[in-house]
Design an enzyme around this catalytic site. Structure first.
Site, PDB file in Angstrom:
ATOM      1  N   GLU A 185       0.837  -1.210   0.000  1.00 23.57           N
ATOM      2  CA  GLU A 185       0.000   0.000   0.000  1.00 23.57           C
ATOM      3  C   GLU A 185       0.866   1.253   0.000  1.00 23.57           C
ATOM      4  O   GLU A 185       1.726   1.435   0.851  1.00 23.57           O
ATOM      5  CB  GLU A 185      -0.944  -0.004   1.218  1.00 23.57           C
ATOM      6  N   LYS A 223     -19.152  10.548   5.506  1.00 20.57           N
ATOM      7  CA  LYS A 223     -20.250  10.230   6.419  1.00 20.57           C
ATOM      8  C   LYS A 223     -20.001  10.793   7.819  1.00 20.57           C
ATOM      9  O   LYS A 223     -20.942  11.087   8.561  1.00 20.57           O
ATOM     10  CB  LYS A 223     -20.478   8.730   6.484  1.00 20.57           C
ATOM     11  N   GLY A 274     -23.529  14.062  -9.272  1.00 18.73           N
ATOM     12  CA  GLY A 274     -23.647  12.638  -8.976  1.00 18.73           C
ATOM     13  C   GLY A 274     -23.681  12.451  -7.468  1.00 18.73           C
ATOM     14  O   GLY A 274     -23.909  13.404  -6.712  1.00 18.73           O
ATOM     15  N   GLY A 312     -16.469  12.400 -11.649  1.00 14.06           N
ATOM     16  CA  GLY A 312     -16.223  10.973 -11.832  1.00 14.06           C
ATOM     17  C   GLY A 312     -14.815  10.616 -11.394  1.00 14.06           C
ATOM     18  O   GLY A 312     -14.141  11.415 -10.737  1.00 14.06           O
ATOM     19  N   ALA A 369     -17.631   0.748  -2.561  1.00 14.48           N
ATOM     20  CA  ALA A 369     -16.737   0.052  -1.647  1.00 14.48           C
ATOM     21  C   ALA A 369     -17.188  -1.388  -1.415  1.00 14.48           C
ATOM     22  O   ALA A 369     -16.364  -2.309  -1.401  1.00 14.48           O
ATOM     23  CB  ALA A 369     -16.677   0.803  -0.319  1.00 14.48           C
ATOM     24  N   HIS A 409     -44.168  -2.109  14.476  1.00 12.02           N
ATOM     25  CA  HIS A 409     -44.779  -0.789  14.551  1.00 12.02           C
ATOM     26  C   HIS A 409     -44.332  -0.128  15.851  1.00 12.02           C
ATOM     27  O   HIS A 409     -44.334  -0.782  16.871  1.00 12.02           O
ATOM     28  CB  HIS A 409     -46.302  -0.888  14.530  1.00 12.02           C
TER      29      HIS A 409
HETATM   30  C1  LIG Z   1     -15.908  11.309  -1.609  1.00 20.62           C
HETATM   31  C2  LIG Z   1     -16.220   9.853  -1.833  1.00 20.62           C
HETATM   32  C3  LIG Z   1     -17.280   9.270  -1.173  1.00 20.62           C
HETATM   33  C4  LIG Z   1     -17.588   7.931  -1.358  1.00 20.62           C
HETATM   34  N1  LIG Z   1     -18.617   7.391  -0.678  1.00 20.62           N
HETATM   35  C5  LIG Z   1     -18.931   6.090  -0.862  1.00 20.62           C
HETATM   36  C6  LIG Z   1     -19.988   5.492  -0.139  1.00 20.62           C
HETATM   37  O1  LIG Z   1     -20.652   6.130   0.672  1.00 20.62           O
HETATM   38  N2  LIG Z   1     -20.255   4.189  -0.356  1.00 20.62           N
HETATM   39  C7  LIG Z   1     -19.533   3.447  -1.251  1.00 20.62           C
HETATM   40  O2  LIG Z   1     -19.815   2.256  -1.426  1.00 20.62           O
HETATM   41  N3  LIG Z   1     -18.523   3.988  -1.948  1.00 20.62           N
HETATM   42  C8  LIG Z   1     -18.197   5.283  -1.769  1.00 20.62           C
HETATM   43  N4  LIG Z   1     -17.153   5.818  -2.463  1.00 20.62           N
HETATM   44  C9  LIG Z   1     -16.412   4.952  -3.413  1.00 20.62           C
HETATM   45  C10 LIG Z   1     -15.395   4.064  -2.686  1.00 20.62           C
HETATM   46  O3  LIG Z   1     -14.533   4.874  -1.948  1.00 20.62           O
HETATM   47  C11 LIG Z   1     -14.634   3.219  -3.694  1.00 20.62           C
HETATM   48  O4  LIG Z   1     -15.540   2.495  -4.484  1.00 20.62           O
HETATM   49  C12 LIG Z   1     -13.703   2.241  -2.999  1.00 20.62           C
HETATM   50  O5  LIG Z   1     -12.778   2.905  -2.184  1.00 20.62           O
HETATM   51  C13 LIG Z   1     -12.962   1.390  -4.027  1.00 20.62           C
HETATM   52  O6  LIG Z   1     -12.106   0.510  -3.377  1.00 20.62           O
HETATM   53  P1  LIG Z   1     -10.798  -0.063  -4.063  1.00 20.62           P
HETATM   54  O7  LIG Z   1     -10.206  -1.001  -3.084  1.00 20.62           O
HETATM   55  O8  LIG Z   1     -11.108  -0.566  -5.401  1.00 20.62           O
HETATM   56  O9  LIG Z   1      -9.836   1.184  -4.316  1.00 20.62           O
HETATM   57  P2  LIG Z   1      -9.333   2.351  -3.348  1.00 20.62           P
HETATM   58  O10 LIG Z   1     -10.164   2.493  -2.166  1.00 20.62           O
HETATM   59  O11 LIG Z   1      -9.139   3.528  -4.231  1.00 20.62           O
HETATM   60  O12 LIG Z   1      -7.936   1.809  -2.836  1.00 20.62           O
HETATM   61  C14 LIG Z   1      -6.853   1.638  -3.695  1.00 20.62           C
HETATM   62  C15 LIG Z   1      -5.599   1.703  -2.874  1.00 20.62           C
HETATM   63  O13 LIG Z   1      -4.501   1.328  -3.690  1.00 20.62           O
HETATM   64  C16 LIG Z   1      -3.391   2.129  -3.396  1.00 20.62           C
HETATM   65  N5  LIG Z   1      -2.502   2.107  -4.547  1.00 20.62           N
HETATM   66  C17 LIG Z   1      -2.749   2.616  -5.789  1.00 20.62           C
HETATM   67  N6  LIG Z   1      -1.701   2.377  -6.593  1.00 20.62           N
HETATM   68  C18 LIG Z   1      -0.775   1.702  -5.868  1.00 20.62           C
HETATM   69  C19 LIG Z   1       0.507   1.171  -6.147  1.00 20.62           C
HETATM   70  N7  LIG Z   1       1.033   1.283  -7.357  1.00 20.62           N
HETATM   71  N8  LIG Z   1       1.173   0.563  -5.161  1.00 20.62           N
HETATM   72  C20 LIG Z   1       0.634   0.435  -3.927  1.00 20.62           C
HETATM   73  N9  LIG Z   1      -0.582   0.915  -3.603  1.00 20.62           N
HETATM   74  C21 LIG Z   1      -1.276   1.539  -4.570  1.00 20.62           C
HETATM   75  C22 LIG Z   1      -3.989   3.473  -3.100  1.00 20.62           C
HETATM   76  O14 LIG Z   1      -3.111   4.240  -2.297  1.00 20.62           O
HETATM   77  C23 LIG Z   1      -5.267   3.092  -2.366  1.00 20.62           C
HETATM   78  O15 LIG Z   1      -5.071   3.059  -0.989  1.00 20.62           O
HETATM   79  C24 LIG Z   1     -16.808   7.153  -2.262  1.00 20.62           C
HETATM   80  C25 LIG Z   1     -15.741   7.735  -2.932  1.00 20.62           C
HETATM   81  C26 LIG Z   1     -15.438   9.065  -2.727  1.00 20.62           C
HETATM   82  C27 LIG Z   1     -14.276   9.662  -3.454  1.00 20.62           C
END
Ligand SMILES: Cc1cc2nc3c(=O)[nH]c(=O)nc-3n(C[C@H](O)[C@H](O)[C@H](O)COP(=O)(O)OP(=O)(O)OC[C@H]3O[C@@H](n4cnc5c(N)ncnc54)[C@H](O)[C@@H]3O)c2cc1C
Lengths: 128, 464
Positions: free
Chosen positions: B30, B47, B179, B264, B313, B437
């Site tokens: 990470e 949140k 969005g 996006g 997430a 209820h």
């Molecule tokens: C403002 C905001 C609000 C949101 N609210 C919600 C919500 O309420 N509910 C919901 O379901 N989703 C929400 N989301 C979306 C959600 O955050 C993402 O869908 C989710 O985090 C995706 O998870 P992931 O593990 O795919 O990637 P990420 O969470 O983006 O994690 C990827 C990780 O990989 C690491 N990384 C990247 N490249 C490298 C590399 N080369 N080497 C080592 N590490 C690396 C990054 O540092 C990061 O920590 C929200 C997003 C945002 C921006």
């Protein structure tokens, strides 16, 4: 109780004609049925509206309900005071609770609407 | 089995723990912080801010609850942000200890794939080394997409990440993109006192939701005096001394203290060695995977946002679980039929399954039941009567195809519908189930009854 100088629509709205302009509101029966009004989504000035179409929506503590314009035309004025105090519609549906003024396409069409005694009969029927 | 995972967001860290449980030796790499976008710059911080602003909104209504306030309630950005940071750091610690307890080896550093089995890591401590594994899961996630004509400057033109770190409440905020993220920040900053304008290029806010949801959201935003402009684009932004000036495609010019761009996400697939590996990517840079989440390079899997599907997430986490099991020899296909999702506006929005227009596009015959929260005693007791619940059922089988809720606790309520859909239950099944209820979930009972026109607490049609 329903003023004689107004014309009434079966969706429980009224119109007061003055020349080419018609002021629109909901009837006493409608406000009573809705209960405490908490919000009105006011229409926008300059919108063209067709007869029998929805121009606004009212939210009460019990229901949400469309406001149907009895006549066609263009909205030239809305009662902005209702944005802050929608309860005025409950308090004074035929006066301060007016909703919008429409520049009418054809004021003569008002002839097809109900007068107060016809409307009273109509709501008696509806209540059955 | 040695498994290496790149990225410790909800996709990567969940995959790591699952694979370790199944007996793999897991190295998780990470670059920034465990928990990824979701925990550090996404779901949880938003949140947490929302919890402060919801309480603020309630405090403003105290009198209507019969409570007298001596003095006043005012937001203190420094302390609101401190609380947010505390919540995040507590969760970060939690994940770190889960990983440790699970036997996952966590490496703090940035990884690049040099072969399908080798990841070269630049450690945060300055070290550099190679992690070799039998299989690899890419879970590098996404980042805020920017607009080329006015890229982030992190002062006046900010991303969602920037909006989570403001030290003062902006007098005015122009949000580009209505969005989920744009609308959530609109509610947060409006409640804090900013004048908020949302500019959306589509015809409606939250355009991927059911149309009735967008319509009600437009109304609720209006009640809050959040301006929503649709069918219009921000073409240019000038940063001037007094703030930003935005030029819109319809000729309007808007001034604001800050611009938040939430149009996006861009996918983190560029600097991870994708080219060298020959990883297949789509037009938006997303990594292409099959239903088992394997890429075109055998033994290399990808999960989460970087695969460009549903950017949620809980989808990333489920993909992580599936990919971990597949790495360990299973052949499980991801099933996206039932994915509940929520948008944390005020009131909340939640949905699962088909939108009404999708059902129509597919030529499905449906029956639709609706119920308004204002028909529930509990909603009145809570002082939260705005909103509705809508259930879409198949006409013949009565099976639930989709559900849409806007109102208090929508994000919790939606799960009854998700479970129902997961198991092919019908609207009549929901209607036959006794509900507590007074509870908000009674709204689902009523909506299910209304599918067949049998709701008890609904006024006759002409009054609705
Ligand atoms: C403002 C905001 C609000 C949101 N609210 C919600 C919500 O309420 N509910 C919901 O379901 N989703 C929400 N989301 C979306 C959600 O955050 C993402 O869908 C989710 O985090 C995706 O998870 P992931 O593990 O795919 O990637 P990420 O969470 O983006 O994690 C990827 C990780 O990989 C690491 N990384 C990247 N490249 C490298 C590399 N080369 N080497 C080592 N590490 C690396 C990054 O540092 C990061 O920590 C929200 C997003 C945002 C921006």
């Amino acid at each position: 109780m329903n003023p004689d100088d107004l014309k009434y629509h079966k969706e429980h709205t009224w119109v007061r004609i003055a020349g080419k302009k018609g002021t629109i509101g909901i009837t006493d029966y409608a406000q009573e049925a809705l209960g405490d009004i908490v919000y009105i989504d006011l229409p926008e000035v300059d919108t063209a509206v067709e007869a029998d179409s929805e121009i606004s929506e009212i939210e009460s503590t019990k229901a949400t309900s469309a406001v149907i314009t009895p006549l066609a035309g263009v909205i030239v004025k809305v009662n902005d005071d209702l944005a802050e105090s929608p309860e005025v519609i409950n308090e004074d549906p035929y006066g301060k609770g007016w909703i919008a003024v429409i520049e009418l396409e054809n004021p003569a069409e008002a002839e097809d609407l109900m007068d107060s005694s016809e409307y009273e009969k109509y709501i008696e029927e509806e209540a059955k | 089995m040695d498994l290496a995972i790149l990225g410790a967001g909800p996709g990567g860290y969940v995959a790591a723990i699952k694979a370790a449980q199944l007996g793999a030796r897991v190295t998780l790499i990470e670059d920034q912080e465990v928990g990824g976008t979701c925990l550090n710059w996404g779901c949880i911080p938003t949140k947490t801010l929302l919890a402060s602003t919801d309480l603020l909104a309630k405090a403003r209504e105290m009198e209507s609850f019969g409570l007298e306030l001596q003095g006043s309630v005012t937001p203190d950005m420094t302390r609101i942000m401190e609380r947010k940071n505390k919540v995040v750091s507590t969760q970060v610690k939690g994940i770190r200890s889960l990983l440790k307890a699970g036997g996952v080896i966590l490496k703090d550093g940035r990884g690049v794939l040099t072969s399908p089995r080798d990841i070269s890591v630049a450690g945060k401590d300055g070290s550099s080394y190679t992690v070799t594994a039998d299989k690899v899961i890419i879970a590098t996630g996404s980042r805020p997409a920017q607009i080329a004509a006015f890229p982030f400057d992190n002062r006046n033109i900010i991303s969602s990440t920037g909006a989570l770190e403001l030290s003062a409440i902006p007098k005015s905020l122009l949000i580009v993109g209505a969005g989920a993220i744009g609308c959530e920040f609109a509610c947060i900053y409006r409640e804090l006192g900013s004048e908020v304008t949302l500019v959306e290029m589509a015809g409606r806010a939250v355009a991927t939701e059911d149309q009735e949801i967008s319509a009600l959201l437009a109304r609720e935003l209006k009640k809050k005096k959040i301006r929503l402009l649709t069918d219009v684009r921000v073409e240019k932004v000038d940063v001037r001394e007094d703030g930003v000036h935005a030029f819109l495609s319809d000729g309007q010019e808007l001034a604001a203290e800050k611009v938040l761009v939430s149009i996006g996400r861009a996918f983190n697939s560029e600097d991870i060695g994708a080219e060298a590996l020959g990883l297949a990517r789509g037009g938006r840079g997303e990594i292409i995977v099959n239903e088992r989440l394997e890429t075109n390079v055998p033994g290399v899997y990808a999960v989460g946002d970087v695969t460009g599907g549903l950017l949620l997430a809980h989808v990333a986490s489920r993909q992580g679980l599936v990919a971990a099991q597949n790495c360990m020899g299973a052949a499980i296909a991801m099933d996206y039929r039932v994915v509940p999702a929520a948008i944390f506006t005020h009131p909340e929005i939640a949905s699962v399954g088909l939108r009404q227009h999708q059902a129509e596009e597919r030529g499905l015959k449906t029956r639709i039941g609706r119920f308004q929260f204002r028909g529930l005693g509990k909603a009145h007791a809570m002082g939260e009567i705005a909103g509705f619940l809508k259930i879409i059922a198949e006409e013949q089988t009565d099976e639930i195809l989709g559900a849409h809720i806007m109102g208090p606790h929508a994000s919790d309520l939606i799960h009854e519908m998700a479970v129902a859909m997961q198991h092919g239950l019908t609207a009549r099944d929901i209607a036959a189930t006794i509900h507590v209820h007074p509870a908000l979930a009674e709204g689902l009972l009523e909506a299910a009854e209304d599918v067949h026109g049998e709701a008890v607490h609904v006024l006759p049609a002409s009054d609705r």
